[in-house]
Design a protein around this motif. Sequence first.
Motif, PDB file in Angstrom:
ATOM      1  N   TYR A   1     -14.960 -42.185  -3.290  1.00 16.96           N
ATOM      2  CA  TYR A   1     -15.759 -42.809  -4.063  1.00 16.96           C
ATOM      3  C   TYR A   1     -17.109 -42.282  -4.224  1.00 16.96           C
TER       4      TYR A   1
ATOM      5  N   TYR B   1     -15.120 -46.551   5.018  1.00 17.84           N
ATOM      6  CA  TYR B   1     -14.525 -47.588   4.001  1.00 17.84           C
ATOM      7  C   TYR B   1     -13.244 -48.529   4.358  1.00 17.84           C
TER       8      TYR B   1
ATOM      9  N   LYS C   1      -8.018 -44.769   9.780  1.00 25.44           N
ATOM     10  CA  LYS C   1      -7.599 -46.047  10.101  1.00 25.44           C
ATOM     11  C   LYS C   1      -6.340 -45.948  10.973  1.00 25.44           C
TER      12      LYS C   1
ATOM     13  N   ILE D   1       1.829 -49.298  -4.437  1.00 21.49           N
ATOM     14  CA  ILE D   1       1.044 -49.321  -5.725  1.00 21.49           C
ATOM     15  C   ILE D   1       2.035 -49.815  -6.819  1.00 21.49           C
TER      16      ILE D   1
ATOM     17  N   PRO E   1      -0.111 -52.873  -0.299  1.00 25.28           N
ATOM     18  CA  PRO E   1      -0.372 -51.560   0.186  1.00 25.28           C
ATOM     19  C   PRO E   1      -1.304 -51.845   1.540  1.00 25.28           C
ATOM     20  N   LYS E   2      -2.271 -52.575   1.384  1.00 27.47           N
ATOM     21  CA  LYS E   2      -3.211 -52.614   2.802  1.00 27.47           C
ATOM     22  C   LYS E   2      -2.371 -52.950   3.909  1.00 27.47           C
TER      23      LYS E   2
ATOM     24  N   THR F   1      -6.397 -46.930  -6.660  1.00 25.99           N
ATOM     25  CA  THR F   1      -5.259 -46.820  -5.645  1.00 25.99           C
ATOM     26  C   THR F   1      -5.746 -46.330  -4.141  1.00 25.99           C
ATOM     27  N   ALA F   2      -6.572 -45.471  -4.093  1.00 22.07           N
ATOM     28  CA  ALA F   2      -7.391 -45.146  -3.083  1.00 22.07           C
ATOM     29  C   ALA F   2      -7.894 -46.524  -2.083  1.00 22.07           C
ATOM     30  N   ALA F   3      -8.534 -47.149  -2.819  1.00 22.35           N
ATOM     31  CA  ALA F   3      -9.087 -48.290  -2.392  1.00 22.35           C
ATOM     32  C   ALA F   3      -7.873 -49.393  -2.176  1.00 22.35           C
ATOM     33  N   LYS F   4      -7.042 -49.512  -2.760  1.00 24.80           N
ATOM     34  CA  LYS F   4      -5.966 -50.406  -2.467  1.00 24.80           C
ATOM     35  C   LYS F   4      -5.345 -49.924  -1.127  1.00 24.80           C
ATOM     36  N   VAL F   5      -5.174 -48.728  -1.017  1.00 26.99           N
ATOM     37  CA  VAL F   5      -4.511 -48.287   0.335  1.00 26.99           C
ATOM     38  C   VAL F   5      -5.451 -48.256   1.572  1.00 26.99           C
TER      39      VAL F   5
ATOM     40  N   ARG G   1     -10.632 -39.701   5.640  1.00 23.00           N
ATOM     41  CA  ARG G   1     -10.627 -41.265   5.218  1.00 23.00           C
ATOM     42  C   ARG G   1      -9.053 -41.656   5.459  1.00 23.00           C
TER      43      ARG G   1
ATOM     44  N   ALA H   1      -9.940 -38.441  -5.005  1.00 21.55           N
ATOM     45  CA  ALA H   1     -10.319 -39.886  -5.256  1.00 21.55           C
ATOM     46  C   ALA H   1     -11.250 -40.358  -4.235  1.00 21.55           C
TER      47      ALA H   1
ATOM     48  N   ASP I   1      -6.762 -43.119  -9.558  1.00 24.44           N
ATOM     49  CA  ASP I   1      -6.564 -42.707  -8.231  1.00 24.44           C
ATOM     50  C   ASP I   1      -7.659 -43.427  -7.401  1.00 24.44           C
ATOM     51  N   LEU I   2      -8.964 -43.618  -7.885  1.00 28.33           N
ATOM     52  CA  LEU I   2      -9.888 -44.302  -6.972  1.00 28.33           C
ATOM     53  C   LEU I   2      -9.421 -45.735  -6.592  1.00 28.33           C
TER      54      LEU I   2
ATOM     55  N   PHE J   1      -5.122 -37.586  -2.162  1.00 34.92           N
ATOM     56  CA  PHE J   1      -4.780 -37.320  -3.722  1.00 34.92           C
ATOM     57  C   PHE J   1      -5.165 -35.999  -3.905  1.00 34.92           C
TER      58      PHE J   1
END
Lengths: 367, 343
Positions: free
Chosen positions: A86, A97, A149, A51, A71-72, B227-231, A145, A84, B224-225, A80
């Motif tokens: 959704y 997701y 993966k 990040i 990151p992906k 960041t979480a989505a990126k991860v 979550r 965090a 954080d949301l 977190f």
Amino acid sequence: MRVELENLSKAWDGVVGADRITLDIADGEFVAFLGPSGCGKTTTLLMVAGIYKPSGGTIKFDGHVVNEVAPKDRGIGMVFQSYALYPHMTVFGNISYPLRIQKVNKTEIKERVQKVADMMGIGDLLDRKIVQLSGGQQQRVSLGRALVKEPQLLLFDEPLSNLDARLRLTMRGEIKRLQEEMGITAIYVTHDQVEAMTMADRIAVMSGGVLQAYDVPTDLYEHPKTQFVAGFVGNPPMNFFDVEIVAMDGEFRAKSGSIDLALPRDRAEKAAAAGKDKLIMGVRPEDIYLVDDAEPAAPGRTLTAAIEVVEPLGREDLLGVTVNDVEMRVLVDKTKGAAVGDNVDLVFDMSSVQFFDPETEQSVLWT
Amino acid sequence: MTEKQLSATEQLMEQEADSLARAAIGAPKQPRSSLGRRVRSTVSAYGFLLPAIALVITFFIIPGILLIILSFTNLSSANFTEPWEFIGFANFERLFTDPFFPKILRNTVFYVFTTLIFFNLGLALVLALVTTNIPRRRGFFFRLVWLLPRLTPSVVYILMWKRIGSADPFGIYNQFMPEVLGASGGNLFLGGAPWAFVILTNGFVGASFGMIIFTSALMSIPEDLITAAKVDGASTWRIIRDIKLPLIKWPLLFIATYQTLSLLTSFEYILLLTEGGPGLFTTEVWALTAYKRAFSSYFGNSQWAFGATWAIVLVAVALVMAVLYVKIFKFNELVEEPRIENL
């Protein structure tokens, strides 16, 4: 996955977040980044996650530099403090997701989500909205979550700080068990030294963006290499006071005002060899006792102190005392009925005493 | 809020008004008869409400009623000196049988929704997303620049657009980049592209409102949301689509509703720029017709009553639209309180 950080640094407009962090994490190891707020532990974690872009140094996963990898594509899962999750998705939506982004086919998504959810004990909550869950359940979803993966590296950013004390205890054990079972390498950021001590294989203690020590928990406790580590690891924190080391009649003594304590030979010799006029001596609150039959007063290991504060902790009492003008914390059995204003005799167990250089704050015993 | 909560709130307010009144007159706090107490608290509560009520009645309710009455009369500057009379639904008949009514309706729908979708929502969203993704200060600067048209007086703003679109050799566009649209060198807002100018002038101002609202909504999404989505593997586009847009759903719907109604009734830029032209009713919208009928007729006849009729029908249309938006977007669901369960 093996993780190596080499001189990893991050600075924003002259403000240093992390300063030349170098450490390596073995495959399957559980490492805690421990330190007070603003010490650079989360900054370092976010660089490992991809990040934050490092200002200097390298991050290697299994020997490959990943500084420029998104990151992906790093094969990481992250949990977190704020969970965090959704908020507009259901539990299923949240856990699935990462798989939906990877375009995994629907039946496989269902299977894998159900499997992870069952493992986390939330298998029957998949249709719920996030707002309908308790904090503990939300953290399980967040963990699910991260795990769904099948990441090679799990990153935890103070995951238990928002939970109540009892739940924290349960989740602590659960996270550790999961990590061990799945054999995933894990980095766990926390300011809670109990969490770090109980969960981690090794702890990286950080302060002011600098890595202070990186060692197994017992070594951090018994052989702290800096005064910061000695003060931060262990609860209640270690007592520090300035002393002079004096050799007398073939015996070493630590002196300062009315403090006069005999020192064990091995430690005293090392301390004296540092050749400093003054040293900082560190004694843990649990190494000081009230004088009684089991711990009789003896010359060279007893001091008289005035009790200023009594904090009952349940099993024991934490006393705030002064010896002349020096403040100390002492952990004693509560049955001894200590009260504020009492003058008491304290016995010092000097076998695990620590000494630090007042200028460098480095230990003179351990390097 | 449920009824129960409402009545609880009312009770609280009543108590508060009561104690405020006591404090104001320095009365000691002592138990009184419940009747006296009720009267006092009611009186003081209405006392506090009075200024607002007076303003609403004077400037909203009374003009509204007058307008409705007006729409059923024949009042105009032509018969101003004679006694006017009620003529029933004649004005309404005239409105719906007006040969240009279909054209004005089409114009209005086209104007409202094109401006809404491409500028008040679309451009606003793009601006908000872009300015929140660049360094903070730069983002702030660009948003400030985009607010300038809104801060500029309408007449000055439109004069600037006119200068852009004027005919050769005065127009900025015709001087510097005629090849882009292959212009004829003539006046653009009355010749080449009147609708483009009408929508641009309105859209550039309109976008800034949504931009501000969307920006604050986007900035309130916890870091954080993202960041979480990126991860989790989401690309920038997926983050916008899957995380950011759903989380600013409420502001999006609010802006859509609010700006639809506001565009329906707006006409001043069109009046200043094209006056509904070029030619007959080319860019004339409903609100502009209402204004023209009431205050600015070619024949010097201000048909106040007929203008009021146009306005009243427009208000009715706006009300229907508002109800539709509330129903379609399920506004009441959006403000529903979450049910939080604990273990």
